[in-house]
Design an enzyme around this catalytic site. Sequence first.
Site, mmCIF file in Angstrom:
data_model
loop_
_atom_site.group_PDB
_atom_site.id
_atom_site.type_symbol
_atom_site.label_atom_id
_atom_site.label_comp_id
_atom_site.label_asym_id
_atom_site.label_seq_id
_atom_site.Cartn_x
_atom_site.Cartn_y
_atom_site.Cartn_z
ATOM 1 N N THR A 314 0.827 -1.168 -0.267
ATOM 2 C CA THR A 314 0.207 0.149 0.140
ATOM 3 C C THR A 314 1.067 0.913 -0.242
ATOM 4 O OG1 THR A 314 -0.053 0.047 2.776
ATOM 5 C CG2 THR A 314 -1.931 -1.636 1.046
ATOM 6 N N ASP A 315 0.483 2.412 -0.379
ATOM 7 C CA ASP A 315 0.737 3.785 -0.375
ATOM 8 C C ASP A 315 0.364 4.311 1.630
ATOM 9 O OD1 ASP A 315 1.987 6.104 -0.394
ATOM 10 O OD2 ASP A 315 0.663 6.882 -1.726
ATOM 11 N N TRP A 316 1.238 4.961 2.125
ATOM 12 C CA TRP A 316 1.304 5.120 3.532
ATOM 13 C C TRP A 316 -0.146 5.446 3.902
ATOM 14 C CZ3 TRP A 316 5.147 2.781 1.253
ATOM 15 C CH2 TRP A 316 6.231 2.668 2.333
ATOM 16 N N GLY A 318 -2.603 3.990 2.827
ATOM 17 C CA GLY A 318 -3.932 3.229 2.191
ATOM 18 C C GLY A 318 -4.889 2.326 2.530
#
Length: 534
Positions: A314-316, A318
């Site tokens: 994931t993005d941070w 996400g």
Amino acid sequence: MKKNISTLIRLSQKAKYSGLFLALLAASPFAKAQNTNPTITVDGKSFKDSNKNGKLDVWEDTRLSVDKRIDAIIKQMTNEEKVNLLIGTGMPGIEVLTGPIGDSKQGLVPGAAGGTDAFERFGIPATIVADGPAGLRIQPTRDNDSKTYYATAFPVGTALASTWNKDLLENVGKAMGNEVKEYGVDVLLAPALNIQRNPLNGRNFEYYSEDPLISGKTAAAIVNGIQSQGVGTSIKHFAANNEETNRLTINAHVSERAMRELYLRNFEIAVKESQPWTVMSSYNKLNGVYTSDSKDLLTEVLRNEWGFKGIVMTDWFGGFPGFESIKDGGLSDVVKQMNAGNDLLMPGILAQKKVLLEALNSGKLSQEVANLNVKRILEYVFKTPTFAQYKYSNKPNLTQNAEVTRNAAAEGMVLLKNEQNALPFSDKQKEVALFGVTSYAWITGGTGSGAVNNKHTVSLLEGLDAAGYKLDKELVDLYKPFAEKEAAAEKENRKAKGIMAAPGRLSEMKMDDALIANKAKTSEIAVITLGRNS
């Protein structure tokens, strides 16, 4: 041994500065253990005893395939160990934004964005990932350490794509990869290749183009360059992540044709032509579903159609319904993310681990899905320099890389208009009037994950001066202290707001019409810079 390690970790959590932990670690038995590689000899062949238990475990037997070795680890793992691998180790400093969220482990490379956990009984080390698209972002100085750890700031993505030169782009990637590897990082969280759909998007500087073909080909060249150095990449943000406003909650409504032709095509090219180690899912929802929850996107399209072999992270944060929700106990749907094929949840917080462990223990998340995601992460770990115990130097070739970035910047410049052949201006005896605060307080690139802690920047003022041009001294004497004051104030403002602070625009110096008219008479040419950061 375990007691000593636990003591050090507790000290690191209480220490005000990460450098204190590093100093303690350097003197600890753990550090000595890292530097010794006991071996076991079986049938005349030597093997690393990575978990130091005095026997050859299946996962240590290099005569076997990586697949069999990893399967042997998974069979031995507890549910808790699986969860600890599926969720990242946190990101020190993020508490400024989110409030207290539990344990955040500072890795061995201060300033890195996060990583995966270590498992001593399997000899599995913690791996490290760091930003970003314009070069490696780590802390340039460390407490109790006289050495410096500066990295090279490469041109922003839009400038790189403007070179139309795949060989040059691959060289940029090689230079980035050199710094990533020699500073002890395993994966660079780059490149970013979303479509420049909205001109107001605050991260357009990271992206390459409004055209998916240019974006995909550029990203593939960068990835091939970086990964040629034996480190990984994370192409991002997958997919349809085209604006920053309400970025954790925005819902992108896109038809399948538009997705295929525009917003997926660039990623498809990059995956098929470079096989990045990792793909980062984006913050946004796509037609009502968070991309990190979308099995259609992450499994059917990315893996089954395109043949992607790596991990998805994931993005941070996400999948969280807004950063502000974290303080109130908001969470991503960790089970949906696992089922979708989003292997690694970053940066990782304790609340996610608790929910995921309960799901795995109860059967809400199947062992089959968890084991598949764990296996992909272990396949990634087995490829890393850290797993290979690469002895990084902390001395990348910064001089050579500076030449690479200069060449890339020169090729990326585009002259849009040149009325009456105003350029090139070569008469160095005639005066040049330099206007604009950003001519003096130079913007090297974007902020956030797109920032780089480089040692030195050549401003437009310094560049013209070094090239021998005669600059209007009155303007320089007015602008220079003003620009320095504005830049210092903006730096303090962002520091006060914390790790996720957005940059402010530097104020322009006010000047009256008479001064401007006078400069028009006394100077042969004026150079005007208009800029703001993002």
